[in-house]
Design a protein around this motif. Structure first.
Motif, PDB file in Angstrom:
ATOM      1  N   ARG A  71     -45.037  -5.784 -28.410  1.00  0.00           N
ATOM      2  CA  ARG A  71     -44.339  -6.037 -29.489  1.00  0.00           C
ATOM      3  C   ARG A  71     -43.019  -5.079 -29.517  1.00  0.00           C
ATOM      4  O   ARG A  71     -43.203  -4.343 -28.637  1.00  0.00           O
ATOM      5  N   PRO A  72     -42.267  -5.518 -30.337  1.00  0.00           N
ATOM      6  CA  PRO A  72     -40.981  -4.424 -30.376  1.00  0.00           C
ATOM      7  C   PRO A  72     -41.363  -3.432 -31.093  1.00  0.00           C
ATOM      8  O   PRO A  72     -42.637  -3.097 -31.563  1.00  0.00           O
ATOM      9  N   GLY A  73     -40.425  -2.366 -31.359  1.00  0.00           N
ATOM     10  CA  GLY A  73     -40.364  -1.359 -32.186  1.00  0.00           C
ATOM     11  C   GLY A  73     -41.708  -0.330 -32.389  1.00  0.00           C
ATOM     12  O   GLY A  73     -42.028   0.241 -31.388  1.00  0.00           O
ATOM     13  N   LEU A  74     -42.263  -0.647 -33.460  1.00  0.00           N
ATOM     14  CA  LEU A  74     -43.413   0.257 -33.868  1.00  0.00           C
ATOM     15  C   LEU A  74     -44.782  -0.303 -33.487  1.00  0.00           C
ATOM     16  O   LEU A  74     -45.857   0.346 -33.390  1.00  0.00           O
ATOM     17  N   GLY A  75     -44.687  -1.198 -32.470  1.00  0.00           N
ATOM     18  CA  GLY A  75     -45.885  -1.774 -31.681  1.00  0.00           C
ATOM     19  C   GLY A  75     -45.589  -1.655 -30.153  1.00  0.00           C
ATOM     20  O   GLY A  75     -46.227  -2.159 -29.472  1.00  0.00           O
ATOM     21  N   HIS A  77     -45.695   0.725 -28.105  1.00  0.00           N
ATOM     22  CA  HIS A  77     -46.541   1.644 -27.366  1.00  0.00           C
ATOM     23  C   HIS A  77     -47.752   0.961 -26.620  1.00  0.00           C
ATOM     24  O   HIS A  77     -48.508   1.593 -25.987  1.00  0.00           O
ATOM     25  N   VAL A  78     -47.807  -0.570 -27.003  1.00  0.00           N
ATOM     26  CA  VAL A  78     -48.971  -1.312 -26.709  1.00  0.00           C
ATOM     27  C   VAL A  78     -48.363  -2.306 -25.777  1.00  0.00           C
ATOM     28  O   VAL A  78     -47.276  -2.838 -26.131  1.00  0.00           O
TER      29      VAL A  78
ATOM     30  N   ALA B  30     -42.936  -4.476 -37.673  1.00  0.00           N
ATOM     31  CA  ALA B  30     -42.855  -3.760 -36.419  1.00  0.00           C
ATOM     32  C   ALA B  30     -41.478  -3.272 -36.166  1.00  0.00           C
ATOM     33  O   ALA B  30     -41.158  -2.592 -35.075  1.00  0.00           O
ATOM     34  N   ALA B 144     -52.672   0.734 -33.081  1.00  0.00           N
ATOM     35  CA  ALA B 144     -51.641  -0.401 -32.436  1.00  0.00           C
ATOM     36  C   ALA B 144     -50.380  -0.468 -33.116  1.00  0.00           C
ATOM     37  O   ALA B 144     -49.452  -0.801 -32.809  1.00  0.00           O
TER      38      ALA B 144
END
Lengths: 166, 166
Positions: A71-75, A77-78, B30, B144
């Motif tokens: 995912r972009p941005g705030l996701g 780190h996965v 996100a 997540a």
């Protein structure tokens, strides 16, 4: 002895045939079965953060995988990965080796978890393998994958934290 | 009386302020909280299959949503949406109206299901609203989402079939 290393220029002609076959089968990858070489090259070499190859004793490439943020941005780190093994090299544990390798690589890059968004439910060998390697079944997406032979089949969301949460 | 219509050139200056605020909050979207206008424009107007706006009686734009395929190829029959409501217009059911509208639009475009990949678990108003509108909780992704205030929080995968399966 299998070795796994980063993709190098010149590897592509060895990867393309088995990647093409795996995508064309329409039973495991989301990519359109009629993807062109340019599409496959984009998916495998351009879009990912990194691409790896698994080599047999004689140096022949028998598998490959990609790693990227899911995912972009705030996701971001996965991460997620896609793995492919040449037809003639299946059943030798190359998928296991590549998945274990990818978790170490992902952790070294700072990713905290790995997610597979669309594991095809009829690909039960894959589901079992990821479970064996510590991935949890998060849930089932009804009819979310249009299988080339079976039509709409369920997909499985799988997830594993690769860094101990704070 | 709220009306929902397709985005038109000229709407962007009305959408940008509340979209920017919603993204900057880092508690639901996100997209990176420091997304530039160019980033937001790409996410909202370029990447989606379609963009819509919700207008109040006086024509002022108080909400907006985007609709697009959630996956390529063999997963492209499942769509996803993102919805945003201007801060001062919340609590009026605009999210509900937009979500119902989006399901009709998606079905008309031939999509068979709608999926939200990363509903922030601390955004319980959203989780409850999507449940009320027929979305099932497929599962929970531990840590997540990197919430701007709370750090790593769980995310919820939600899914609804909008066409009766064959």
């Amino acid at each position: 002895m299998m070795t796994i290393r980063r993709f190098q220029e010149g590897d592509w002609p060895q990867i393309l045939p088995f990647l093409h076959d795996a995508v064309e089968a329409g039973d495991a990858f989301a990519a359109a079965p009629d993807s062109s070489e340019a599409d496959l090259r984009h998916d495998w070499l351009v879009a990912p953060r990194a691409t790896y190859v698994a080599c047999a004793d004689d140096g022949a490439i028998v598998g490959s995988y990609i790693l990227k943020a899911n995912r972009p941005g705030l996701g971001a780190h996965v991460c997620t990965c896609e793995y492919v093994v040449a037809q003639e090299a299946r059943g030798q544990g190359i998928g296991t080796l590549m998945c274990e390798h990818s978790q170490l690589e992902a952790a070294a890059m700072g990713f905290r978890a790995m997610q597979f968004d669309l594991v095809v439910s009829t690909n039960d060998r894959a589901v079992r393998l990821w479970q064996k390697l510590g991935f949890a079944v998060v849930g089932i997406l009804p009819h979310a994958f249009r299988h080339r032979r079976f039509g709409y089949v369920d997909a499985v969301v799988m997830y594993k934290e690769i860094v101990t949460p704070d």
